[in-house]
Structure formats: C-alpha cells, structure tokens
Design a protein around this motif. Structure first.
Motif, PDB file in Angstrom:
ATOM      1  N   GLU A 296      55.041  69.482  73.595  1.00 21.92           N
ATOM      2  CA  GLU A 296      53.841  68.961  72.942  1.00 21.92           C
ATOM      3  C   GLU A 296      54.057  68.650  71.465  1.00 21.92           C
ATOM      4  OE1 GLU A 296      53.962  71.565  74.876  1.00 21.92           O
ATOM      5  OE2 GLU A 296      52.313  71.547  76.347  1.00 21.92           O
ATOM      6  N   ARG A 297      54.913  69.403  70.798  1.00 20.87           N
ATOM      7  CA  ARG A 297      55.127  69.208  69.365  1.00 20.87           C
ATOM      8  C   ARG A 297      56.009  68.001  69.074  1.00 20.87           C
ATOM      9  NH1 ARG A 297      56.477  75.560  68.677  1.00 20.87           N
ATOM     10  NH2 ARG A 297      54.556  76.263  69.700  1.00 20.87           N
ATOM     11  N   TYR A 298      56.529  67.379  70.106  1.00 20.35           N
ATOM     12  CA  TYR A 298      57.415  66.236  69.938  1.00 20.35           C
ATOM     13  C   TYR A 298      56.744  64.924  70.336  1.00 20.35           C
ATOM     14  CZ  TYR A 298      61.027  69.836  69.549  1.00 20.35           C
ATOM     15  OH  TYR A 298      61.777  70.924  69.162  1.00 20.35           O
ATOM     16  N   LEU A 299      55.434  64.956  70.483  1.00 15.81           N
ATOM     17  CA  LEU A 299      54.729  63.738  70.887  1.00 15.81           C
ATOM     18  C   LEU A 299      54.825  62.648  69.837  1.00 15.81           C
ATOM     19  CD1 LEU A 299      51.498  65.258  72.517  1.00 15.81           C
ATOM     20  CD2 LEU A 299      53.547  64.399  73.665  1.00 15.81           C
ATOM     21  N   ASP A 300      54.951  63.023  68.571  1.00 19.01           N
ATOM     22  CA  ASP A 300      55.057  62.042  67.493  1.00 19.01           C
ATOM     23  C   ASP A 300      56.489  61.556  67.282  1.00 19.01           C
ATOM     24  OD1 ASP A 300      52.324  62.223  66.888  1.00 19.01           O
ATOM     25  OD2 ASP A 300      52.658  64.007  65.669  1.00 19.01           O
ATOM     26  N   THR A 301      57.448  62.155  67.983  1.00 18.35           N
ATOM     27  CA  THR A 301      58.857  61.803  67.768  1.00 18.35           C
ATOM     28  C   THR A 301      59.524  61.450  69.099  1.00 18.35           C
ATOM     29  OG1 THR A 301      59.403  64.187  67.805  1.00 18.35           O
ATOM     30  CG2 THR A 301      59.062  63.154  65.653  1.00 18.35           C
ATOM     31  N   VAL A 302      60.052  62.429  69.780  1.00 13.86           N
ATOM     32  CA  VAL A 302      60.830  62.191  70.993  1.00 13.86           C
ATOM     33  C   VAL A 302      60.062  61.404  72.046  1.00 13.86           C
ATOM     34  CG1 VAL A 302      61.916  63.352  72.966  1.00 13.86           C
ATOM     35  CG2 VAL A 302      62.311  64.196  70.640  1.00 13.86           C
ATOM     36  N   TYR A 303      58.750  61.615  72.121  1.00 12.47           N
ATOM     37  CA  TYR A 303      57.944  60.954  73.145  1.00 12.47           C
ATOM     38  C   TYR A 303      57.138  59.769  72.611  1.00 12.47           C
ATOM     39  CZ  TYR A 303      59.285  64.949  75.937  1.00 12.47           C
ATOM     40  OH  TYR A 303      60.023  65.903  76.619  1.00 12.47           O
ATOM     41  N   ASP A 304      57.423  59.362  71.401  1.00 18.64           N
ATOM     42  CA  ASP A 304      56.758  58.205  70.820  1.00 18.64           C
ATOM     43  C   ASP A 304      57.697  57.003  70.883  1.00 18.64           C
ATOM     44  OD1 ASP A 304      54.440  57.186  68.962  1.00 18.64           O
ATOM     45  OD2 ASP A 304      56.306  56.559  67.997  1.00 18.64           O
ATOM     46  N   ASP A 305      57.291  55.955  71.594  1.00 18.10           N
ATOM     47  CA  ASP A 305      58.170  54.797  71.813  1.00 18.10           C
ATOM     48  C   ASP A 305      58.619  54.149  70.502  1.00 18.10           C
ATOM     49  OD1 ASP A 305      57.948  55.200  74.505  1.00 18.10           O
ATOM     50  OD2 ASP A 305      56.579  53.531  74.883  1.00 18.10           O
ATOM     51  N   ASP A 306      57.706  54.016  69.558  1.00 18.08           N
ATOM     52  CA  ASP A 306      58.052  53.364  68.297  1.00 18.08           C
ATOM     53  C   ASP A 306      59.088  54.182  67.525  1.00 18.08           C
ATOM     54  OD1 ASP A 306      56.317  51.290  68.834  1.00 18.08           O
ATOM     55  OD2 ASP A 306      54.650  52.171  67.699  1.00 18.08           O
ATOM     56  N   TRP A 307      58.881  55.494  67.477  1.00 15.50           N
ATOM     57  CA  TRP A 307      59.819  56.375  66.760  1.00 15.50           C
ATOM     58  C   TRP A 307      61.195  56.324  67.401  1.00 15.50           C
ATOM     59  CZ3 TRP A 307      62.929  60.629  67.602  1.00 15.50           C
ATOM     60  CH2 TRP A 307      63.344  61.336  66.469  1.00 15.50           C
ATOM     61  N   VAL A 308      61.240  56.424  68.723  1.00 12.52           N
ATOM     62  CA  VAL A 308      62.521  56.407  69.439  1.00 12.52           C
ATOM     63  C   VAL A 308      63.224  55.061  69.254  1.00 12.52           C
ATOM     64  CG1 VAL A 308      63.610  56.490  71.724  1.00 12.52           C
ATOM     65  CG2 VAL A 308      61.823  58.136  71.126  1.00 12.52           C
ATOM     66  N   THR A 309      62.494  53.961  69.391  1.00 19.18           N
ATOM     67  CA  THR A 309      63.093  52.636  69.228  1.00 19.18           C
ATOM     68  C   THR A 309      63.648  52.451  67.828  1.00 19.18           C
ATOM     69  OG1 THR A 309      61.594  51.692  70.886  1.00 19.18           O
ATOM     70  CG2 THR A 309      62.642  50.164  69.343  1.00 19.18           C
ATOM     71  N   ARG A 310      62.904  52.941  66.850  1.00 19.45           N
ATOM     72  CA  ARG A 310      63.321  52.793  65.455  1.00 19.45           C
ATOM     73  C   ARG A 310      64.631  53.536  65.180  1.00 19.45           C
ATOM     74  NH1 ARG A 310      58.897  54.043  63.621  1.00 19.45           N
ATOM     75  NH2 ARG A 310      59.143  56.211  62.944  1.00 19.45           N
ATOM     76  N   HIS A 311      64.802  54.695  65.787  1.00 18.22           N
ATOM     77  CA  HIS A 311      65.969  55.519  65.468  1.00 18.22           C
ATOM     78  C   HIS A 311      67.113  55.405  66.481  1.00 18.22           C
ATOM     79  CE1 HIS A 311      64.028  57.422  62.084  1.00 18.22           C
ATOM     80  NE2 HIS A 311      62.994  57.760  62.828  1.00 18.22           N
ATOM     81  N   PHE A 312      66.789  55.100  67.736  1.00 16.41           N
ATOM     82  CA  PHE A 312      67.826  55.123  68.770  1.00 16.41           C
ATOM     83  C   PHE A 312      67.905  53.848  69.600  1.00 16.41           C
ATOM     84  CE2 PHE A 312      66.314  59.518  68.135  1.00 16.41           C
ATOM     85  CZ  PHE A 312      67.483  60.080  67.640  1.00 16.41           C
TER      86      PHE A 312
END
Length: 326
Positions: A296-312
């Motif tokens: 649940e604490r990773y919803l803004d990072t690991v599980y956020d499509d924009d965040w993941v696309t931006r970094h990986f």
C-alpha cells in the motif's frame, strides 16, 4: 484465539503463500506485513524499545529518535504510540509520501532530509541529523537500528525458530538485506541450529552492503549507501543483487494475482525466482523467501504507471494480468 492488548504485541500471523503456481518454482513466501506496522520491522522496533526499557534508558521525558527510509520508522511509530512514548523520525526525500503521512497519523514527528551528505548520501545526512538532535537535548534517545544488537536478536529468537518449526526440511532461505537485522538474526540461528540450510542474501543493485558498486536507488527498503555494521558476509552462502526494474516487474506481476507486496518483497521474490529457476528446475528443494512488507505504501511509486515509466520505461509499467491468466 490470540488476543493482544497493544498494537506492538502482534508480531507474526504465520502466513505463508505458495508461489509455485504463479511463478513456476517451488517457493513459499513468508508474509511479514500482516501486523499493525505492515512490515517485518515491527520485530526489531519492539525488541529495541524493550531492551532500552530494561536498561533504564527510557524515562518519562524521553523522545525516541531514529533514522529510517520508511518501514522501521512506521514500526517505531506504532510501538511508541502503543507504549505512550514520543517518537521523532528522520527520513529523506526518497521515503514514500504515504509512509510519511502514516507515521504522522500515528503521532510521530517526521523530519525529511532533502540534501545528501558529501560522503554517504542521504543515509549519512539522516544519521548526522539524528546525532545533532541528540547533542542538542539529553531527552533524545537514538536506539540506532544500524548497530543495535536487539535488531537481529529479535529474528534469532523469533523469526528463525518460527521458520524452522514450519519447514523442518528447509533447504534454502532467501532474506533481503537493508540494515541487516533480519538477515543476521536468521543466519545466525540457522548456522547454530540447522547448518544445512542454504542462506541467500538479496540486495538491491546499487547497494554497497556486500562491497557492490554504489549506484542510484529509487525504491526505499533494501540496500544501503554505506556498509551496514550488522551485515556479515561470512554468514551467507550467496549474495544476489536485483536491479530495481526487476523489482518493479515482480511487484506488478504478483499484484496481478492479488498479492500487493512492497518493494522489498518484490526484490526478494525476484531474486528467489531467478535462482530457483536455474538451480532447482525439478522443484526438489524446499525454499522460503521472507517478504518484508506489503504494497500500500508504494502506490505512489512502484504501482504508479507514470512514476514507473519515468524511471524504468514503459515496458516496466505494462500490465501483466493477461500474461498471468494464460
């Protein structure tokens, strides 16, 4: 029926998930996030506070202070709230926003360090701030998760024996490495009582815990920017390093099966699957991986499509539901 009188008393729900179906390897996952802190760190936090109280270090005017990238901070906030203690967490800009909100909801004071130190990065900057707080007031007490023996003793006396009880024929244990408490406690227990168990440490790529090359890490939890005093390479049989892109892909793969796990857990499972696929193609080994946290604490990072696309990249953010259902 188990009954607890405080949130800090719920340490283990003894739940294991059989991942042989979703991952195609013989692996059981020990889920450590099913407690009020949401991670394995509840054990270290509880034991460190209890040890300090037994030593007479905690009084009515004490404020506990700790450096944490997330999970230990939440665990300390839970224990402090349950024990009616003050807690000040020093974290950094990589900490998940939801984790910061959670600590504050539990009554903790949260300070976010923005600038890394010249040597040691954000971790060194956090520790320097903790030392400054303690120097400013004798009322601050730093339990120091990085060097406190209670951090690993909790796992020597609890986690290790629990695993041995459930899996009497355990062949391989995968343990993630951050500060080293879980790994050291489990490794020392199995070395003392079941030396035939193969201990595999899982570290994040970019961590220097085992002499690896330092590099950027965006997912809090496993790994360290400087060697951790509790980590002893001599206790383990092998070290596996996982790129963060693999962590993201594994987290999302498991989420597609309803298992919303944290970044640390995704890292450990990714390493375990790769190792077992290569070393145990016949599924003859009994293997367990410790999943340190939930997602649940990773919803803004690991599980956020924009965040993941931006970094990986977009490939890491691609949904895997259809692949898993095939």
């Amino acid at each position: 029926m188990p009954v607890v009188t405080g949130a800090h008393e719920l340490l283990d729900t003894e739940v294991f998930v059989d991942l042989s179906g979703p991952l195609g390897v013989n692996l059981h996952l020990k889920c450590e996030g099913l407690n009020f802190a949401g991670s394995v760190k509840i054990r270290s936090a509880t034991w460190m506070v209890a040890a300090a109280e037994r030593s007479g270090l905690i009084g009515p005017d004490t404020t506990l202070v700790e450096s944490s990238s997330g999970n230990l901070g939440v665990a300390m906030a839970v224990v402090a709230a349950a024990r009616n203690l003050r807690f000040h967490c020093v974290t950094d800009a990589k900490c998940n926003p939801s984790t910061i909100r959670l600590m504050r909801a539990l009554g903790a004071t949260v300070e976010v360090v923005e600038e890394p130190a010249a040597h040691g990065g954000l971790l060194a900057a956090r520790k320097a701030r903790v030392r400054a707080l303690c120097a400013r007031s004798s009322g601050y007490l730093w339990l120091n998760q990085y060097e406190n023996e209670a951090s690993w003793l909790a796992h020597y006396h609890h986690t290790g024996p629990g695993l041995a009880k459930e899996f009497g024929a355990l062949d391989v244990l995968f343990v993630g490495v951050g500060t080293g408490g879980t790994l050291t406690g489990c490794a020392r227990y199995f070395r003392d009582h079941h030396p035939g168990v193969r201990l595999i440490a899982v570290d994040a790529e970019g961590s220097v815990n085992f002499g690896g090359r330092p590099g950027p890490r965006r997912i809090p939890g496993l790994g360290a920017a400087e060697p951790m005093p509790l980590v002893d390479a001599g206790l383990v049989d092998e070290v596996l390093r996982v790129p963060e892109a693999d962590t993201v892909r594994m987290c999302r793969r498991l989420a597609a099966r309803g298992l919303l796990l944290g970044g640390s857990s995704g890292t450990v499972v990714s390493a375990a699957r790769t190792w077992l696929a290569a070393e145990d193609p016949d599924r003859a080994l009994t293997a367990v991986a410790i999943a340190p946290d939930l997602g649940e604490r990773y919803l803004d990072t690991v599980y956020d499509d924009d965040w993941v696309t931006r970094h990986f990249g977009a490939a890491a953010a691609a949904p895997l539901t259809r692949e898993l259902r095939a």
